[in-house]
Design an enzyme around this catalytic site. Structure first.
Site, mmCIF file in Angstrom:
data_model
loop_
_atom_site.group_PDB
_atom_site.id
_atom_site.type_symbol
_atom_site.label_atom_id
_atom_site.label_comp_id
_atom_site.label_asym_id
_atom_site.label_seq_id
_atom_site.Cartn_x
_atom_site.Cartn_y
_atom_site.Cartn_z
ATOM 1 N N LYS A 20 0.852 -1.207 0.000
ATOM 2 C CA LYS A 20 0.000 0.000 0.000
ATOM 3 C C LYS A 20 0.879 1.244 0.000
ATOM 4 O O LYS A 20 0.674 2.163 -0.807
ATOM 5 C CB LYS A 20 -0.895 0.004 1.241
ATOM 6 C CG LYS A 20 -1.574 1.336 1.524
ATOM 7 C CD LYS A 20 -2.471 1.304 2.739
ATOM 8 C CE LYS A 20 -1.761 1.604 3.999
ATOM 9 N NZ LYS A 20 -1.501 3.034 4.260
ATOM 10 N N ASN A 21 1.869 1.275 0.886
ATOM 11 C CA ASN A 21 2.640 2.503 1.087
ATOM 12 C C ASN A 21 3.678 2.761 0.005
ATOM 13 O O ASN A 21 4.267 3.845 -0.032
ATOM 14 C CB ASN A 21 3.276 2.507 2.478
ATOM 15 C CG ASN A 21 2.217 2.628 3.558
ATOM 16 O OD1 ASN A 21 1.048 2.929 3.278
ATOM 17 N ND2 ASN A 21 2.590 2.361 4.800
ATOM 18 N N ARG A 90 -4.178 9.866 4.132
ATOM 19 C CA ARG A 90 -2.969 10.688 4.311
ATOM 20 C C ARG A 90 -2.217 10.870 2.990
ATOM 21 O O ARG A 90 -1.675 11.928 2.710
ATOM 22 C CB ARG A 90 -2.067 9.971 5.333
ATOM 23 C CG ARG A 90 -0.723 10.606 5.568
ATOM 24 C CD ARG A 90 -0.802 11.818 6.433
ATOM 25 N NE ARG A 90 0.514 12.428 6.632
ATOM 26 C CZ ARG A 90 0.705 13.515 7.346
ATOM 27 N NH1 ARG A 90 -0.323 14.117 7.923
ATOM 28 N NH2 ARG A 90 1.901 14.036 7.478
ATOM 29 N N CYS A 114 -5.480 7.525 9.163
ATOM 30 C CA CYS A 114 -5.626 6.885 10.481
ATOM 31 C C CYS A 114 -5.446 7.918 11.598
ATOM 32 O O CYS A 114 -4.588 8.775 11.539
ATOM 33 C CB CYS A 114 -4.577 5.793 10.642
ATOM 34 S SG CYS A 114 -4.909 4.373 9.605
ATOM 35 N N ARG A 119 -0.296 14.416 13.097
ATOM 36 C CA ARG A 119 0.130 14.250 11.691
ATOM 37 C C ARG A 119 0.138 15.573 10.917
ATOM 38 O O ARG A 119 -0.544 15.736 9.914
ATOM 39 C CB ARG A 119 -0.729 13.210 10.981
ATOM 40 C CG ARG A 119 -0.784 11.882 11.726
ATOM 41 C CD ARG A 119 -1.483 10.801 10.960
ATOM 42 N NE ARG A 119 -0.586 10.194 9.970
ATOM 43 C CZ ARG A 119 -0.966 9.160 9.198
ATOM 44 N NH1 ARG A 119 -2.187 8.698 9.269
ATOM 45 N NH2 ARG A 119 -0.115 8.641 8.330
ATOM 46 N N ASP A 122 3.829 20.309 8.211
ATOM 47 C CA ASP A 122 4.741 21.477 8.187
ATOM 48 C C ASP A 122 6.031 21.198 7.431
ATOM 49 O O ASP A 122 6.533 22.056 6.696
ATOM 50 C CB ASP A 122 5.055 21.911 9.621
ATOM 51 C CG ASP A 122 5.613 20.760 10.460
ATOM 52 O OD1 ASP A 122 5.033 19.655 10.416
ATOM 53 O OD2 ASP A 122 6.638 20.945 11.124
ATOM 54 N N ASP A 302 4.306 0.745 12.165
ATOM 55 C CA ASP A 302 3.111 0.083 11.633
ATOM 56 C C ASP A 302 2.935 -1.333 12.166
ATOM 57 O O ASP A 302 1.864 -1.914 11.989
ATOM 58 C CB ASP A 302 3.161 0.051 10.092
ATOM 59 C CG ASP A 302 3.006 1.443 9.516
ATOM 60 O OD1 ASP A 302 3.236 1.614 8.311
ATOM 61 O OD2 ASP A 302 2.674 2.374 10.281
ATOM 62 N N ARG A 394 -8.718 -0.839 4.175
ATOM 63 C CA ARG A 394 -7.977 0.233 3.493
ATOM 64 C C ARG A 394 -6.592 -0.257 3.086
ATOM 65 O O ARG A 394 -5.999 0.227 2.143
ATOM 66 C CB ARG A 394 -7.825 1.428 4.432
ATOM 67 C CG ARG A 394 -9.082 2.240 4.633
ATOM 68 C CD ARG A 394 -8.781 3.492 5.424
ATOM 69 N NE ARG A 394 -7.623 4.168 4.857
ATOM 70 C CZ ARG A 394 -6.751 4.885 5.587
ATOM 71 N NH1 ARG A 394 -6.915 4.994 6.878
ATOM 72 N NH2 ARG A 394 -5.715 5.475 5.019
HETATM 73 C C1 EPZ Z 1 3.827 7.018 6.298
HETATM 74 O O1 EPZ Z 1 3.025 8.003 6.919
HETATM 75 C C2 EPZ Z 1 2.968 5.777 6.197
HETATM 76 N N1 EPZ Z 1 1.794 6.054 5.388
HETATM 77 C C3 EPZ Z 1 2.524 5.333 7.592
HETATM 78 O O2 EPZ Z 1 1.783 4.118 7.451
HETATM 79 C C4 EPZ Z 1 3.772 5.063 8.433
HETATM 80 O O3 EPZ Z 1 3.374 4.733 9.741
HETATM 81 C C5 EPZ Z 1 4.653 6.313 8.457
HETATM 82 O O4 EPZ Z 1 4.975 6.716 7.103
HETATM 83 C C6 EPZ Z 1 5.954 6.080 9.213
HETATM 84 O O5 EPZ Z 1 6.655 5.016 8.634
HETATM 85 C C7 EPZ Z 1 1.900 6.017 4.035
HETATM 86 O O6 EPZ Z 1 2.975 5.802 3.492
HETATM 87 C C8 EPZ Z 1 0.648 6.259 3.261
HETATM 88 P P1 EPZ Z 1 5.727 10.512 8.477
HETATM 89 P P2 EPZ Z 1 3.519 9.550 6.957
HETATM 90 O O7 EPZ Z 1 5.553 11.749 7.691
HETATM 91 O O8 EPZ Z 1 4.213 9.895 5.705
HETATM 92 C C9 EPZ Z 1 5.604 13.733 11.949
HETATM 93 C C10 EPZ Z 1 -0.039 2.685 7.685
HETATM 94 O O9 EPZ Z 1 -0.525 2.123 8.675
HETATM 95 N N2 EPZ Z 1 5.536 14.734 10.872
HETATM 96 O O10 EPZ Z 1 7.011 9.757 8.388
HETATM 97 O O11 EPZ Z 1 2.359 10.378 7.373
HETATM 98 C C11 EPZ Z 1 4.322 12.931 12.051
HETATM 99 O O12 EPZ Z 1 3.359 13.640 12.825
HETATM 100 C C12 EPZ Z 1 0.385 4.132 7.779
HETATM 101 O O13 EPZ Z 1 0.162 2.128 6.572
HETATM 102 C C13 EPZ Z 1 5.578 16.092 11.215
HETATM 103 O O14 EPZ Z 1 5.666 16.454 12.385
HETATM 104 O O15 EPZ Z 1 4.569 9.485 8.161
HETATM 105 C C14 EPZ Z 1 4.768 11.677 12.724
HETATM 106 O O16 EPZ Z 1 4.837 11.881 14.112
HETATM 107 C C15 EPZ Z 1 0.083 4.744 9.131
HETATM 108 N N3 EPZ Z 1 5.493 17.004 10.217
HETATM 109 C C16 EPZ Z 1 6.176 11.457 12.154
HETATM 110 O O17 EPZ Z 1 6.585 12.729 11.638
HETATM 111 C C17 EPZ Z 1 5.388 16.645 8.896
HETATM 112 O O18 EPZ Z 1 5.332 17.545 8.025
HETATM 113 C C18 EPZ Z 1 6.229 10.426 11.047
HETATM 114 O O19 EPZ Z 1 5.406 10.868 10.006
HETATM 115 C C19 EPZ Z 1 5.338 15.271 8.583
HETATM 116 C C20 EPZ Z 1 5.428 14.335 9.577
#
Ligand code: EPZ
Length: 414
Positions: A20-21, A90, A114, A119, A122, A302, A394
């Site tokens: 998916k990702n 997302r 989710c 999330r 910024d 995850d 999903r």
């Molecule tokens: C991706 O989400 C995945 N989703 C998530 O999988 C996965 O858990 C995550 O990466 C971490 O590996 C998809 O690929 C569709 P991040 P993403 O940006 O991109 C903070 C699943 O179950 N952050 O690496 O949203 C954020 O709040 C899903 O398949 C900021 O603060 O993850 C979080 O605490 C759930 N500002 C951390 O970074 C930003 O601008 C990681 O988020 C962006 C992120």
């Protein structure tokens, strides 16, 4: 609703769905090329159908048949991601990077997905601004506009997967060079870069935390394979550990589960990897371990909920620390209904294994939490009824069919 009948060991062999990702950002990448892109091994899941709807609303023509997705992005007439679909997941936010790469402008809504934490985006927006993009926010809409998208030196303060994908998608056709430091190293990033390079993009440093991208004028038609879903593979491996038994999982990208497989071995599982196939055998109860989630190559967030479920049916006191998403312990409350002994203190969870749980009516709070409850139900006495299982569909193409093919007694009831 999903109904799981507990206490039967698993035994079987299955092939793992596409990731998916990986598939979602790869679908967005097709927007960058005024031609045709073909993706194979695409998972038939809700989020893919949602992303298809977004691309169609922008003017693309798509065809999905037998896990093969053909995207004709010759005409992209709109630059606005529809609100309903944008809010549904997302991943919609990475379409903004592709629109900037394609048209130098785009409109998106703050993404949904989710409920596992705040999330924010910024890091995404700050990176775009480094590339000369003007960002205007009106309520929950984001309007991004760049006269000319320019390559830039960008450093991410956190290795955000989505922000890394957005920078890559905006940079491959920007003017000049982009150097992205502090990039995420998740395998899904490698897949996105591999696909873009097949389309003619110039990307170096793939697999590292520093990517160098030289903008090109045009991309070309290409076909690419979506890798197996490592999180689905990990979910089913943990399912065997909870229920006991053995399984062979094919095409599940086991090579990208490094530390997870070592954790499973420490919990008492016999795990072997041969190429793209991973085999597991489990006798006795899983031993307690300490797990701290972190960005790749660390233990993936995850799989945290699923690991919690396995600890709950194991022996001894296990410990989980969640460092990626602040709201990712919702599963504990549902496992409590099944008799699990879990104490949550901030971002830490202590799990006292009980050997087995008791079937109960529980609710899937998010995608991976729902999968964790199915795993827990495999080692519960009696039936476990999981409601709100739309979350699970999903990301899991056929969790009931897969686990049934592994000998599990699980079915979906409308
Ligand atoms: C991706 O989400 C995945 N989703 C998530 O999988 C996965 O858990 C995550 O990466 C971490 O590996 C998809 O690929 C569709 P991040 P993403 O940006 O991109 C903070 C699943 O179950 N952050 O690496 O949203 C954020 O709040 C899903 O398949 C900021 O603060 O993850 C979080 O605490 C759930 N500002 C951390 O970074 C930003 O601008 C990681 O988020 C962006 C992120």
């Amino acid at each position: 609703m999903i109904i799981v009948q507990g206490y039967y060991p698993l035994k079987g062999e299955i092939e793992i769905q596409g990731s998916k990702n990986a598939a979602l950002p790869m679908m967005a990448a097709a927007l960058l090329h005024k031609g045709t892109t073909v993706l194979d091994h695409v998972p038939m899941i809700q989020d893919v159908f949602c992303m298809m709807g977004i691309l169609e609303s922008l003017g693309c023509v798509l065809c999905l048949k037998d896990h093969r997705l053909t995207v004709d992005a010759s005409e992209v007439s709109s630059m606005q991601i529809p609100r309903d679909r944008g809010r549904a997941m997302r991943s919609s936010i990475v379409v903004l990077g592709a629109l900037l790469g394609r048209r130098g402008e785009g409109e998106a809504y703050y993404p949904g997905g989710c409920s596992i934490g705040s999330r924010p985006i910024d890091l995404h927006l700050a990176a775009f601004q480094r590339m000369g993009v003007e960002i205007r926010e009106e309520n929950d809409m984001i309007r991004a506009e760049a006269g000319t998208l320019k390559g830039a030196d960008i450093t991410l303060s956190y290795p955000s997967v989505g922000a890394t994908e957005n920078v890559i998608l905006a940079a491959v056709k920007a003017e000049g060079r982009t150097v992205l430091k502090g990039a995420a190293r998740e395998p899904e990033i490698d897949a996105l870069c591999g696909m873009l390079k097949a389309m003619g993009a110039k990307i170096r440093g793939v697999g590292s935390d520093c990517l160098v991208i030289d903008g090109v004028e045009e991309l070309r038609d290409a076909s690419y394979q979506v890798p197996g879903d490592r999180i689905v593979t990990g979910t089913y491996l943990f399912a065997v550990m909870a229920a006991g038994g053995e399984a062979v999982l094919k095409k599940g990208s086991p090579e990208s589960l490094g530390c997870v497989l070592d954790t499973m071995r420490a919990m008492g599982a016999n795990v072997r990897v041969e190429g793209d196939t991973v085999s597991i055998a489990m006798t006795g109860r899983p031993k307690a371990v300490s797990i701290t989630t972190s960005p790749h190559p660390g233990f993936p967030t995850d799989l945290q909920s699923v690991a919690m479920a396995v600890m709950a049916v194991g022996e001894g006191q296990g410990y989980l620390k969640e460092t990626v998403f602040e709201g990712r312990f919702a599963t504990a409350k549902q496992l409590h209904k099944m008799g699990a002994e879990i104490i949550i203190e901030g971002s830490e969870a202590r799990v006292t294994g009980k050997g087995f749980l008791k079937g109960a009516r529980v609710r899937a709070c998010d995608l991976r939490s729902g999968a964790a409850l199915a795993v827990a139900g495999l080692r519960a006495e009696g039936d476990t009824m999981i409601t709100d299982c739309c979350h699970i569909f999903r990301g899991y193409e056929d969790i009931c069919g897969d686990l049934r093919n592994l000998g599990g007694r699980i079915r979906r009831e409308s």
